[in-house]
Design an enzyme around this catalytic site. Structure first.
Site, PDB file in Angstrom:
ATOM      1  CG  ASP A   1      -1.880   0.993   1.240  1.00 29.20           C
ATOM      2  OD1 ASP A   1      -1.800   1.753   0.124  1.00 29.20           O
ATOM      3  OD2 ASP A   1      -2.431   1.428   2.461  1.00 29.20           O
TER       4      ASP A   1
ATOM      5  CE  LYS B   1      -1.473   7.011  -3.449  1.00 28.12           C
ATOM      6  NZ  LYS B   1      -2.603   6.500  -2.481  1.00 28.12           N
TER       7      LYS B   1
ATOM      8  CD  GLU C   1      -5.479   4.047  -1.813  1.00 26.53           C
ATOM      9  OE1 GLU C   1      -5.635   4.160  -2.024  1.00 26.53           O
ATOM     10  OE2 GLU C   1      -3.679   4.110  -2.541  1.00 26.53           O
TER      11      GLU C   1
ATOM     12  CG  ASP D   1      -9.362   4.178   1.274  1.00 32.58           C
ATOM     13  OD1 ASP D   1      -9.227   4.936   2.082  1.00 32.58           O
ATOM     14  OD2 ASP D   1      -8.660   3.270   0.370  1.00 32.58           O
TER      15      ASP D   1
END
Lengths: 233, 613
Positions: free
Chosen positions: B8, B72, B171, B193
């Site tokens: 992850d 990210k 994800e 999420d």
């Protein structure tokens, strides 16, 4: 192209063991995934006849069963060629399922494939029998727009709104009629397939379906327009 | 072949997990500090060597200009996309960068995939240490709403880290996989999420079939620039304004203090998940103390806009799945930001049911990735993920209008074929512009790539080239062309609009190998210094004890000399020398240790009768 031809699969030989594959997803002899013939028919991909009423639960079941077999997950450890074949077949499976699961995209696919999907020469032109109602609707829309620009007092706006909403309901009813008509032609089409009807008979049905589709998309645009205007007002 | 792992790669933290055969389930792998969470922070030393994770995070406070977090957010993006964020980031963007951002860290310049690769390599190191075996393949998770360029950048990062990326998994889908395994769920599931930097919502159906369970995603939506980071920014903005007002102090001039403040506020945010109120006490760099009580109510009001922003995508995803909130059977919470009570109550209220949060929201995505990694690796599968592409794929047509060729929420892999021809006589190329997005005009969509199909000159309309656009199981576009007149396959040189070319990646790979040694050295040095540090502390403590008096002067001198030598070595950068000096100090203190051991034994035996011994 005849219906039986479309259902039948192109016969060929396995790239790996040279056995006859009869156009199946996997070689019956060695089990290797096979290259996808160009222009494979979506109905044939699922092993289904080219009927327009189809059991969506059955389609879904076949979709899931084929997904287990064709998905790239199964080929992560295979060679590059087989990985490519899986990608090809799995994407085709998903494209086919997307097209066939919805009755409208299903008939659109069928017509497009037969070269019979022809949008109206002028998509913006109202079908003659709807002309009067479309004229009234456009008038109401114009009034609403100018009332809005003028700042519009509450009562007048409310009256316009309810008139437009009534007109919207009317067209939605028309849409349901078109859908019912389409459904009727679907049944005729399916019967024609079962009876092995000739080219001319099928062509006639396809022309009718194409007209209904054009009418449907015209009314849908109309309704969407009204909804947008009402949303802004 | 080495091991396979699930990773992850998160905005604030990254985790690595594997399938544990012994327990028959996925497990996270801890790092050297025993933590499974590796801060997604990378720092570059004055000598150019790279530090990752917890030690890098500590440097956020001391060397903030050469330390990068939340990389990210920069993946697969151009400079113009991140103008707002760059203002908050303490590190610098190379002004020469255009469609791939280049970050300046000390004397070195990196692209976001390279920085992410450092994080991946660190995690890979954790796993290799754990397995005592090499790790060479991975499933890496990405936000479901990541576009093609963001996915490609993630895949590039894997490659740069020496990992074969078996699959990019969304994800929320990975989380659903972990939950499904855990709870044996069936029916319609919504996965909400809300992570450190991204928000995703996925609606999926768990279907039991004769072959096994299918996880079929119906729709997905989200915001790749919405997360806990934004909440931190809101709090930081408030605090900075108040500090300016009360103390006349501009924290822009104190980047380190600014980071310190951010850290304090993040801590307060965490506490507010459990407490009705917290007080932040922050000593200011030019003297003075900023004291601020934050109540839960005030916190909720401040973050309400961010929480509201998540509900737009939730509604769109449900509409695309043709579902009403009440039809959803289960709601699953994933991501650290779902610990916030306001997030939980908002989700619960909307769906009319209590959401699941049984699994650790930080770990669940990595665990799901490990499950998928095992499925791909072992070939024994009883689960199948059918995911979708989050954004429609289109091509630019006349007048800058986009023709959609693969609609959003299509199950992937998905494809579309388009026929192209020439418009004027003796035209030798057809330009194709591929885009992603839902808007009507090309200028409002995300440009993915441009390429030109070469055609032989001839009358207009004679050339007929069929182009196949295919979105693979990773959600990444592939393009192939075929000349219909000759039946020839044509290779297509696709220049990504926001991304690295193959040549650039090759070049980076070479460079990274060059630097890998240096990075390894840096890591060794840190570890050796830490060990030396604790060795020195222990020695100091021993020398202060009673037993030190029993040493003869020569022994004492040897110890002092070894201590001095170790200190000197630790000030340098030769980790081997530090190790040697540690060993020497160990030797020199051997007798002292013996004396202490005897003493400890004697104490333990004191007061005990011989028979008891």
């Amino acid at each position: 192209m005849s219906v039986t031809q479309a259902n039948a699969t192109t016969s060929s030989t396995c790239w790996s063991c040279r056995a006859a594959t009869a156009g199946q997803h996997f070689c019956p002899a060695c089990g290797k995934i096979q290259p996808l013939p160009r222009e494979t028919d979506y109905f044939a991909f699922f092993g289904l006849p080219r009927k327009l009423h189809l059991e969506t639960a059955e389609l879904e079941k076949r979709f899931h069963r084929l997904s287990w077999k064709l998905h790239p997950d199964n080929f992560v450890r295979a060679g590059e060629y087989e990985r490519d074949l899986s990608l090809d077949r799995a994407s085709q499976l998903n494209d086919a399922y997307r097209a066939l699961r919805d009755p409208i995209s299903r008939v659109e696919y069928l017509l497009a494939r037969e070269g019979m999907r022809k949008e109206g020469e002028n998509k913006q032109q109202a079908p003659p029998e709807l002309l009067e109602e479309v004229f009234e609707l456009n008038e109401s829309l114009d009034e609403l727009r100018s009332a809005r620009q003028a700042g519009g007092d509450g009562n007048a706006m409310a009256a316009l709104r309810s008139r437009l909403e009534a007109e919207q309901r009317n067209f939605e009813e028309r849409l349901r009629e078109v859908d019912a008509d389409l459904d009727g032609v679907f049944s005729q089409w399916d019967a024609a397939i079962d009876a092995g009807a000739g080219e001319a008979a099928r062509k006639k049905l396809m022309i009718r379906m194409n007209e209904l589709l054009n009418r449907r998309s015209y009314i849908r645009n109309l309704v969407a327009n009204v909804q947008r205007e009402l949303g802004e007002a | 072949m080495g091991r396979v792992v699930g990773i992850d790669l998160g905005t604030t933290y990254s985790l690595i997990a594997y399938w544990d055969k012994a327990s028959g389930g996925p497990k996270c792998i801890p790092g050297p500090y025993g933590e499974t969470l590796c801060p997604s922070v990378v720092s570059v030393d004055a000598d150019g060597s790279v530090v990752v994770g917890e030690p890098a995070r500590r440097r956020l406070l001391t060397q903030s200009d050469r330390t990068i977090y939340s990389v990210k957010r920069l993946m697969g993006r151009g400079v113009a996309d991140v103008q707002d964020e760059v203002k908050i980031f303490p590190f610098r963007i190379d002004p020469a960068s255009q469609n791939v951002i280049r970050v300046v860290l000390g004397a070195r310049i990196f692209t976001p995939p390279e920085i992410s690769a450092f994080i991946l390599r660190e995690l890979k190191g954790w796993a290799e240490e754990f397995f005592r075996d090499t790790v060479d393949r991975a499933v890496i998770t990405v936000p479901a709403y990541f576009n093609d360029a963001q996915r490609q950048a993630t895949k590039d990062a894997g490659r740069l880290a020496g990992l074969e990326v078996l699959r990019l998994v969304n994800e929320p889908t990975a989380a659903a996989l972990a939950y499904g395994l855990h709870e044996q769920r069936r029916g319609l599931v919504a996965v909400y999420d809300f992570g450190g930097g991204t928000f995703d919502i996925s609606i999926l159906k768990l279907i039991a079939t004769g072959e096994g369970d299918i996880y079929q995603v119906f729709s997905t939506n989200g915001d790749t620039h919405l997360g806990g980071d934004d909440i931190d920014n809101v709090l930081q903005g408030i605090a900075r304004a108040e500090i300016r007002e009360q103390f006349g102090l501009d924290l822009n001039r104190h980047p380190e203090a600014n980071q310190e403040l951010r850290k304090a506020l993040i801590h307060a945010k965490h506490q507010l998940s459990a407490m009705p109120s917290v007080t932040v006490r922050f000593p200011l760099p030019e003297g003075g103390l900023y004291v601020r009580q934050i109540t839960r109510m005030e916190f909720d009001a401040a973050i309400q806009p961010s929480i509201d922003r998540t509900m737009g995508p939730v509604k769109l995803a449900l509409a695309d799945a043709k579902l009403k909130p009440a039809q959803v059977d289960e709601v699953v919470l994933v991501g650290g930001s779902t610990r916030i009570p306001l997030v939980r109550s908002t989700v619960e209220e909307y769906f009319g049911r209590r959401p699941h949060a049984e699994l650790n929201p930080d770990e669940v995505v990595a665990l799901g990735a490990a499950v998928q990694a095992d499925i791909l690796e072992s070939g024994v599968k009883n689960m199948l993920l059918l995911d979708v592409t989050p954004l429609s794929l289109g091509i630019e047509t006349m007048g800058g209008v986009v023709a959609k060729i693969i609609p959003r929420n299509s199950t992937i892999p998905a494809s579309a074929q388009e026929l192209f021809t020439t418009g004027v006589e003796n035209q030798t190329g057809i330009d194709i512009h591929v885009l992603q997005g839902e808007r009507e005009l090309a200028k409002d969509c995300r440009s993915l790539a441009r390429f030109q199909l070469k055609v032989p000159p001839g009358p207009a309309g004679l050339a007929r080239v069929e182009v196949k656009f295919l979105i693979d199981a990773n959600g990444i576009l592939q393009v192939a062309a075929r000349d219909l007149r000759t039946g020839e396959e044509r290779s297509v040189e696709v220049q990504p609009s926001y991304g690295l070319s193959d040549i650039e990646i090759e070049h980076m790979l070479e460079e990274s190998i060059e630097y890998a040694e240096q990075d390894f050295t840096e890591r060794q040095l840190i570890e050796a210094r830490n060990e030396g540090e604790s060795m020195l502390r222990a020695t100091e403590k021993s020398l202060a004890g009673d037993q030190a008096a029993e040493l003869d002067p020569a022994e004492r001198r040897a110890i002092d000399a070894a201590v001095a030598a170790l200190r000197q070595a630790m000030a340098g950068s030769d980790y081997k020398l530090v190790r040697t000096r540690i060993d020497e100090l160990n030797q020199a203190t051997m007798r002292l240790a013996e004396l202490m051991m005897n003493r400890a034994l004697a104490t333990a035996l004191e007061g005990k009768r011989v028979a008891e011994v």
